[in-house]
Design a protein around this motif. Structure first.
Motif, PDB file in Angstrom:
ATOM      1  N   ALA A  35       2.010  16.158   3.092  1.00  0.00           N
ATOM      2  CA  ALA A  35       2.084  14.890   3.832  1.00  0.00           C
ATOM      3  C   ALA A  35       0.756  14.138   3.746  1.00  0.00           C
ATOM      4  CB  ALA A  35       2.450  15.144   5.287  1.00  0.00           C
ATOM      5  N   GLU A  36      -0.343  14.881   3.887  1.00  0.00           N
ATOM      6  CA  GLU A  36      -1.662  14.242   3.784  1.00  0.00           C
ATOM      7  C   GLU A  36      -1.907  13.707   2.373  1.00  0.00           C
ATOM      8  OE1 GLU A  36      -4.955  16.407   6.089  1.00  0.00           O
ATOM      9  OE2 GLU A  36      -3.389  17.906   5.730  1.00  0.00           O
ATOM     10  N   ALA A  37      -1.483  14.451   1.368  1.00  0.00           N
ATOM     11  CA  ALA A  37      -1.651  14.003  -0.019  1.00  0.00           C
ATOM     12  C   ALA A  37      -0.861  12.728  -0.264  1.00  0.00           C
ATOM     13  CB  ALA A  37      -1.218  15.100  -0.984  1.00  0.00           C
ATOM     14  N   ALA A  38       0.347  12.653   0.288  1.00  0.00           N
ATOM     15  CA  ALA A  38       1.160  11.448   0.132  1.00  0.00           C
ATOM     16  C   ALA A  38       0.507  10.258   0.825  1.00  0.00           C
ATOM     17  CB  ALA A  38       2.561  11.676   0.686  1.00  0.00           C
ATOM     18  N   ALA A  39      -0.038  10.490   2.012  1.00  0.00           N
ATOM     19  CA  ALA A  39      -0.711   9.411   2.739  1.00  0.00           C
ATOM     20  C   ALA A  39      -1.944   8.934   1.976  1.00  0.00           C
ATOM     21  CB  ALA A  39      -1.100   9.876   4.138  1.00  0.00           C
ATOM     22  N   ASP A  47      -1.616  -2.603  -6.440  1.00  0.00           N
ATOM     23  CA  ASP A  47      -0.602  -3.569  -6.044  1.00  0.00           C
ATOM     24  C   ASP A  47       0.677  -3.430  -6.853  1.00  0.00           C
ATOM     25  OD1 ASP A  47      -2.157  -4.721  -4.064  1.00  0.00           O
ATOM     26  OD2 ASP A  47      -3.091  -6.135  -5.465  1.00  0.00           O
ATOM     27  N   ASP A  48       0.651  -2.647  -7.918  1.00  0.00           N
ATOM     28  CA  ASP A  48       1.820  -2.436  -8.756  1.00  0.00           C
ATOM     29  C   ASP A  48       2.678  -1.340  -8.124  1.00  0.00           C
ATOM     30  OD1 ASP A  48       3.717  -1.974 -10.657  1.00  0.00           O
ATOM     31  OD2 ASP A  48       2.316  -1.857 -12.331  1.00  0.00           O
ATOM     32  N   TRP A  49       3.638  -1.765  -7.285  1.00  0.00           N
ATOM     33  CA  TRP A  49       4.461  -0.812  -6.542  1.00  0.00           C
ATOM     34  C   TRP A  49       5.288   0.076  -7.459  1.00  0.00           C
ATOM     35  CZ3 TRP A  49       4.080   0.301  -1.506  1.00  0.00           C
ATOM     36  CH2 TRP A  49       3.330  -0.581  -0.728  1.00  0.00           C
ATOM     37  N   ALA A  50       5.816  -0.475  -8.546  1.00  0.00           N
ATOM     38  CA  ALA A  50       6.638   0.321  -9.457  1.00  0.00           C
ATOM     39  C   ALA A  50       5.814   1.447 -10.084  1.00  0.00           C
ATOM     40  CB  ALA A  50       7.236  -0.569 -10.539  1.00  0.00           C
ATOM     41  N   GLN A  51       4.612   1.119 -10.517  1.00  0.00           N
ATOM     42  CA  GLN A  51       3.756   2.137 -11.115  1.00  0.00           C
ATOM     43  C   GLN A  51       3.350   3.172 -10.067  1.00  0.00           C
ATOM     44  OE1 GLN A  51       0.251   0.720 -13.121  1.00  0.00           O
ATOM     45  NE2 GLN A  51      -0.543   2.773 -13.441  1.00  0.00           N
ATOM     46  N   ALA A  52       3.020   2.712  -8.886  1.00  0.00           N
ATOM     47  CA  ALA A  52       2.609   3.628  -7.821  1.00  0.00           C
ATOM     48  C   ALA A  52       3.756   4.568  -7.453  1.00  0.00           C
ATOM     49  CB  ALA A  52       2.153   2.836  -6.602  1.00  0.00           C
ATOM     50  N   ASP A  53       4.969   4.038  -7.371  1.00  0.00           N
ATOM     51  CA  ASP A  53       6.129   4.877  -7.057  1.00  0.00           C
ATOM     52  C   ASP A  53       6.381   5.895  -8.157  1.00  0.00           C
ATOM     53  OD1 ASP A  53       6.579   3.698  -4.612  1.00  0.00           O
ATOM     54  OD2 ASP A  53       8.188   2.380  -5.325  1.00  0.00           O
ATOM     55  N   ALA A  54       6.253   5.457  -9.406  1.00  0.00           N
ATOM     56  CA  ALA A  54       6.460   6.366 -10.531  1.00  0.00           C
ATOM     57  C   ALA A  54       5.407   7.481 -10.528  1.00  0.00           C
ATOM     58  CB  ALA A  54       6.419   5.596 -11.846  1.00  0.00           C
ATOM     59  N   GLU A  55       4.159   7.134 -10.258  1.00  0.00           N
ATOM     60  CA  GLU A  55       3.091   8.135 -10.205  1.00  0.00           C
ATOM     61  C   GLU A  55       3.322   9.129  -9.071  1.00  0.00           C
ATOM     62  OE1 GLU A  55      -0.492   5.838  -9.944  1.00  0.00           O
ATOM     63  OE2 GLU A  55      -0.398   5.232 -12.051  1.00  0.00           O
ATOM     64  N   ARG A  56       3.750   8.627  -7.932  1.00  0.00           N
ATOM     65  CA  ARG A  56       4.014   9.497  -6.787  1.00  0.00           C
ATOM     66  C   ARG A  56       5.203  10.418  -7.085  1.00  0.00           C
ATOM     67  NH1 ARG A  56       4.036   5.921  -3.320  1.00  0.00           N
ATOM     68  NH2 ARG A  56       6.258   5.496  -3.249  1.00  0.00           N
ATOM     69  N   ASP A  57       6.258   9.864  -7.683  1.00  0.00           N
ATOM     70  CA  ASP A  57       7.418  10.679  -8.027  1.00  0.00           C
ATOM     71  C   ASP A  57       7.051  11.776  -9.019  1.00  0.00           C
ATOM     72  OD1 ASP A  57       8.967   9.133  -6.339  1.00  0.00           O
ATOM     73  OD2 ASP A  57       9.926   7.984  -7.967  1.00  0.00           O
ATOM     74  N   LEU A  58       6.223  11.435  -9.993  1.00  0.00           N
ATOM     75  CA  LEU A  58       5.780  12.422 -10.977  1.00  0.00           C
ATOM     76  C   LEU A  58       4.967  13.520 -10.307  1.00  0.00           C
ATOM     77  CD1 LEU A  58       5.506  13.423 -13.880  1.00  0.00           C
ATOM     78  CD2 LEU A  58       3.545  11.898 -14.131  1.00  0.00           C
ATOM     79  N   ALA A  59       4.069  13.136  -9.422  1.00  0.00           N
ATOM     80  CA  ALA A  59       3.249  14.129  -8.720  1.00  0.00           C
ATOM     81  C   ALA A  59       4.116  15.060  -7.887  1.00  0.00           C
ATOM     82  CB  ALA A  59       2.216  13.434  -7.838  1.00  0.00           C
ATOM     83  N   PHE A  60       5.111  14.515  -7.187  1.00  0.00           N
ATOM     84  CA  PHE A  60       5.990  15.363  -6.387  1.00  0.00           C
ATOM     85  C   PHE A  60       6.859  16.256  -7.264  1.00  0.00           C
ATOM     86  CE2 PHE A  60       5.625  12.196  -2.729  1.00  0.00           C
ATOM     87  CZ  PHE A  60       4.708  12.981  -2.061  1.00  0.00           C
ATOM     88  N   ALA A  61       7.322  15.743  -8.404  1.00  0.00           N
ATOM     89  CA  ALA A  61       8.122  16.558  -9.322  1.00  0.00           C
ATOM     90  C   ALA A  61       7.301  17.719  -9.866  1.00  0.00           C
ATOM     91  CB  ALA A  61       8.663  15.697 -10.459  1.00  0.00           C
TER      92      ALA A  61
END
Length: 128
Positions: A35-39, A47-61
């Motif tokens: 949770a802290e890592a996600a925060a 500001d690139d939400w799509a890239q940020a979401d993709a990076e976060r999804d990759l990290a969680f995967a």
């Protein structure tokens, strides 16, 4: 499996476990929780939400995969402890030592793994 051989695999599995734990800690930026890592990731996103979401999804995967690998390693260590390591969970025959060196968390001999894959339609699942 005799004791010197199982000791070798125990050491290999313990080294693998330490590597996976180190990777998980590195992904989390040290010893912080998911949770802290996600925060923290959200705070440092661009500001690139799509890239940020993709990076976060990759990290969680990646973390999910490493967590599953850690479970497989812990289960293999338990099999070493209880004396069932190196025996196929389906037929009970010995798993080839070369196979265990290549994949210390293997659950099945090659023949049973092939049957399991054909039955499920999967290709090379974890624990192969």
């Amino acid at each position: 499996m005799n004791t010197p051989i199982s000791d070798t695999f125990r050491q290999q599995l313990q080294a693998m476990r330490a590597d996976v734990l180190a990777q998980l800690r590195a992904q989390r930026g040290g010893k912080i929780g998911r949770a802290e890592a996600a925060a923290n990731a959200r705070e440092t996103e661009s500001d690139d939400w799509a890239q940020a979401d993709a990076e976060r999804d990759l990290a969680f995967a990646m973390e999910e995969r490493e967590s599953a690998e850690l479970v497989a390693i812990d289960e293999a260590l338990q099999r070493v402890a209880d004396g069932s390591y190196g025996l196929c969970v389906d037929c009970g025959d010995a798993i080839a030592t070369a196979r265990l060196h290549a994949n210390p968390v293997a659950l099945r001999c090659v023949a049973c793994q092939d049957k399991a894959e054909q039955a499920s339609g999967a290709t090379k699942p974890a624990g192969y």
